[in-house]
Design a protein around this motif. Sequence first.
Motif, PDB file in Angstrom:
ATOM      1  N   ALA A 184       0.626  -1.619   0.055  1.00 58.81           N
ATOM      2  CA  ALA A 184      -0.257  -0.200   0.528  1.00 58.81           C
ATOM      3  C   ALA A 184       0.659   1.310   0.281  1.00 58.81           C
ATOM      4  O   ALA A 184       0.345   2.328  -0.998  1.00 58.81           O
ATOM      5  CB  ALA A 184      -1.278   0.012   1.616  1.00 58.81           C
ATOM      6  N   MET A 185       1.422   1.743   0.824  1.00 56.93           N
ATOM      7  CA  MET A 185       2.445   1.976   0.563  1.00 56.93           C
ATOM      8  C   MET A 185       3.490   2.949  -0.472  1.00 56.93           C
ATOM      9  O   MET A 185       3.430   3.935  -1.233  1.00 56.93           O
ATOM     10  CB  MET A 185       3.942   1.910   1.657  1.00 56.93           C
ATOM     11  N   SER A 187       2.642   1.321  -4.003  1.00 58.59           N
ATOM     12  CA  SER A 187       1.946   1.354  -3.879  1.00 58.59           C
ATOM     13  C   SER A 187       1.468   3.519  -4.002  1.00 58.59           C
ATOM     14  O   SER A 187       1.247   4.183  -5.557  1.00 58.59           O
ATOM     15  CB  SER A 187       0.305   0.908  -4.641  1.00 58.59           C
ATOM     16  N   GLU A 188       1.471   3.996  -3.061  1.00 60.86           N
ATOM     17  CA  GLU A 188       1.324   5.344  -3.081  1.00 60.86           C
ATOM     18  C   GLU A 188       2.103   6.421  -3.746  1.00 60.86           C
ATOM     19  O   GLU A 188       2.041   7.495  -4.328  1.00 60.86           O
ATOM     20  CB  GLU A 188       0.602   5.542  -1.560  1.00 60.86           C
ATOM     21  N   GLN A 189       3.507   5.843  -2.924  1.00 58.43           N
ATOM     22  CA  GLN A 189       4.378   6.642  -3.792  1.00 58.43           C
ATOM     23  C   GLN A 189       4.734   6.407  -4.947  1.00 58.43           C
ATOM     24  O   GLN A 189       4.708   7.857  -6.035  1.00 58.43           O
ATOM     25  CB  GLN A 189       5.725   5.818  -3.331  1.00 58.43           C
ATOM     26  N   ARG A 191       1.782   6.134  -7.219  1.00 64.17           N
ATOM     27  CA  ARG A 191       0.861   7.021  -7.851  1.00 64.17           C
ATOM     28  C   ARG A 191       1.316   8.570  -7.906  1.00 64.17           C
ATOM     29  O   ARG A 191       1.403   9.016  -8.830  1.00 64.17           O
ATOM     30  CB  ARG A 191      -0.140   7.487  -7.002  1.00 64.17           C
ATOM     31  N   LEU A 192       2.339   9.094  -6.288  1.00 60.42           N
ATOM     32  CA  LEU A 192       2.655  10.346  -6.202  1.00 60.42           C
ATOM     33  C   LEU A 192       4.087  11.101  -7.558  1.00 60.42           C
ATOM     34  O   LEU A 192       3.748  11.681  -8.207  1.00 60.42           O
ATOM     35  CB  LEU A 192       3.183  10.862  -4.899  1.00 60.42           C
ATOM     36  N   ARG A 195       2.708  11.395 -10.896  1.00 62.35           N
ATOM     37  CA  ARG A 195       1.930  12.778 -11.481  1.00 62.35           C
ATOM     38  C   ARG A 195       2.890  13.455 -10.657  1.00 62.35           C
ATOM     39  O   ARG A 195       2.828  14.156 -12.334  1.00 62.35           O
ATOM     40  CB  ARG A 195       0.807  13.195  -9.556  1.00 62.35           C
ATOM     41  N   ARG A 225       8.516   1.003  -8.308  1.00 71.23           N
ATOM     42  CA  ARG A 225       7.827   0.228  -8.686  1.00 71.23           C
ATOM     43  C   ARG A 225       8.056  -1.118  -8.651  1.00 71.23           C
ATOM     44  O   ARG A 225       7.403  -2.124  -8.069  1.00 71.23           O
ATOM     45  CB  ARG A 225       7.032   0.567  -9.950  1.00 71.23           C
ATOM     46  N   GLN A 395      10.173  14.688   4.325  1.00 70.03           N
ATOM     47  CA  GLN A 395       9.113  15.142   4.325  1.00 70.03           C
ATOM     48  C   GLN A 395       8.778  16.664   3.759  1.00 70.03           C
ATOM     49  O   GLN A 395       8.103  17.514   2.970  1.00 70.03           O
ATOM     50  CB  GLN A 395       7.781  14.618   5.333  1.00 70.03           C
ATOM     51  N   GLN A 426      10.438   6.787   3.552  1.00 62.11           N
ATOM     52  CA  GLN A 426       9.115   6.181   3.871  1.00 62.11           C
ATOM     53  C   GLN A 426       9.378   3.835   4.286  1.00 62.11           C
ATOM     54  O   GLN A 426       8.868   3.555   4.738  1.00 62.11           O
ATOM     55  CB  GLN A 426       8.303   6.219   3.005  1.00 62.11           C
TER      56      GLN A 426
END
Length: 459
Positions: A184-185, A187-189, A191-192, A195, A225, A395, A426
């Motif tokens: 989950a972590m 995959s979110e990375q 996605r960002l 973008r 990925r 961050q 992370q």
Amino acid sequence: MKRLVPLVTLMTAACVTAPLPPAPGINRDLAAAPFASLPVAAIAPVPDDWWRLYDDPVLDQLVEASLAANADLRVAYANLDGARAAQRLSDAARLPQTTIESGLGIDNSANQPSASGNVPTTDYDLAATASWDADLFGRLRSAALAARADADAQAAAMDGVRVAVVADTVQAYVDLCGATGGIAMVSEQVRLLERALRITNSQLAAGEVSPLEVAQAANLVATTRAAIAPLEAAQANARYRLATLAGRPPADARTNPVTCAAPPRLRDAVPVGDGTALLLRRPDVREAERRLVAATARIGVARADLYPRVNLGGAIGLLSGGLVATASPLVSWSFPNQAPVRAKIAQAEATERAAFAAWDVAVLRALREVETALAAYDAEVRRNRVLIEARDQGQAYARRAEARVRLGDAAPLLRIDADRTLAQAQLALAQSDLAAAQAQVALFRALGGGWRTDKQPLE
């Protein structure tokens, strides 16, 4: 030095008159000393059902299922049944042994008178025999004691299997949760970062950046990925382990997958108790102690052969139509050549010395494993705190870099570098969370919790 000798071993030695080995042994004060004082540990009793400290109903159900149907536990139960049967056999050998025999004979002798030459005669025999080994020198008593100790050792071995099954189940669940949270972590990375890559491509089309920045952003997306596939494999592996631990085929994990979001963690310090409680709780220490008791008892078995063996026997029955009763003692003694007996005694004494050393090994291993697991867990907790700080700084770095690039005060490569730094921080923190949970399980496993349970395997 004082020797830390099990009390029951001393009692057994007195019964069978077998001396304890002259081994140096373990210092009692050192073995009973408390463990290293660390903030992650509390001097409190280790609960038998330690996995319930996580307050996770899914984990509770998984552990109960493993204890009820695990294949290794079924093997251990069968071995225990066999050891208890051997104990009953040894106990029965001390009682009188009785046998009832009967026979029917037919005689077609040619010497009979001619008038009855074609009529066979029959002969009925019925007898009851009894024998009893007087066991004057404790051979059977020592053998029964050894068999009882063997059964107790097998029970301790089964408890050790329970400890392993519980720890393996919790470990597999922790690995599953860690892999799921990592997927989950990451995959979110991804996605960002994707973008950010689209924004960089738009800037390239507008002439604001060069292909170098685009290549850097694309490389970061692909690298991030790539971390998903190993996590998916670890997730599947953990589910397969949970299925087989519960006695189910691995394919069942695909049709009824276990799910969780993050590794379970304790809110309070881990209860570890002290060295004395550990030695009383660890099944392998109890097993080694009972093996020592059995080895000591078998010295008495071997030593009894130095003396005569007296067996009292008798029989009563109808033989050839008449009542017959006999009684006679039977004395057997290997004398004067007792070299084979003394060799057996020496062999039994050597076995006892080996069992004593094995008990020392079990005690030292138990203490070492707890101290090592405790140190590893404390180190991982401290490392986790540092990684949380690194994640927070990453961050902040990413926010400031994005602001400076947006204002035109820095090159776009600065934002890409900040994103890479944050992603690495992370991922390292997620791996540390998993390692800390795994270290907790390893510590509870070393503490020997989880074997006191009334759960029986499924038939």
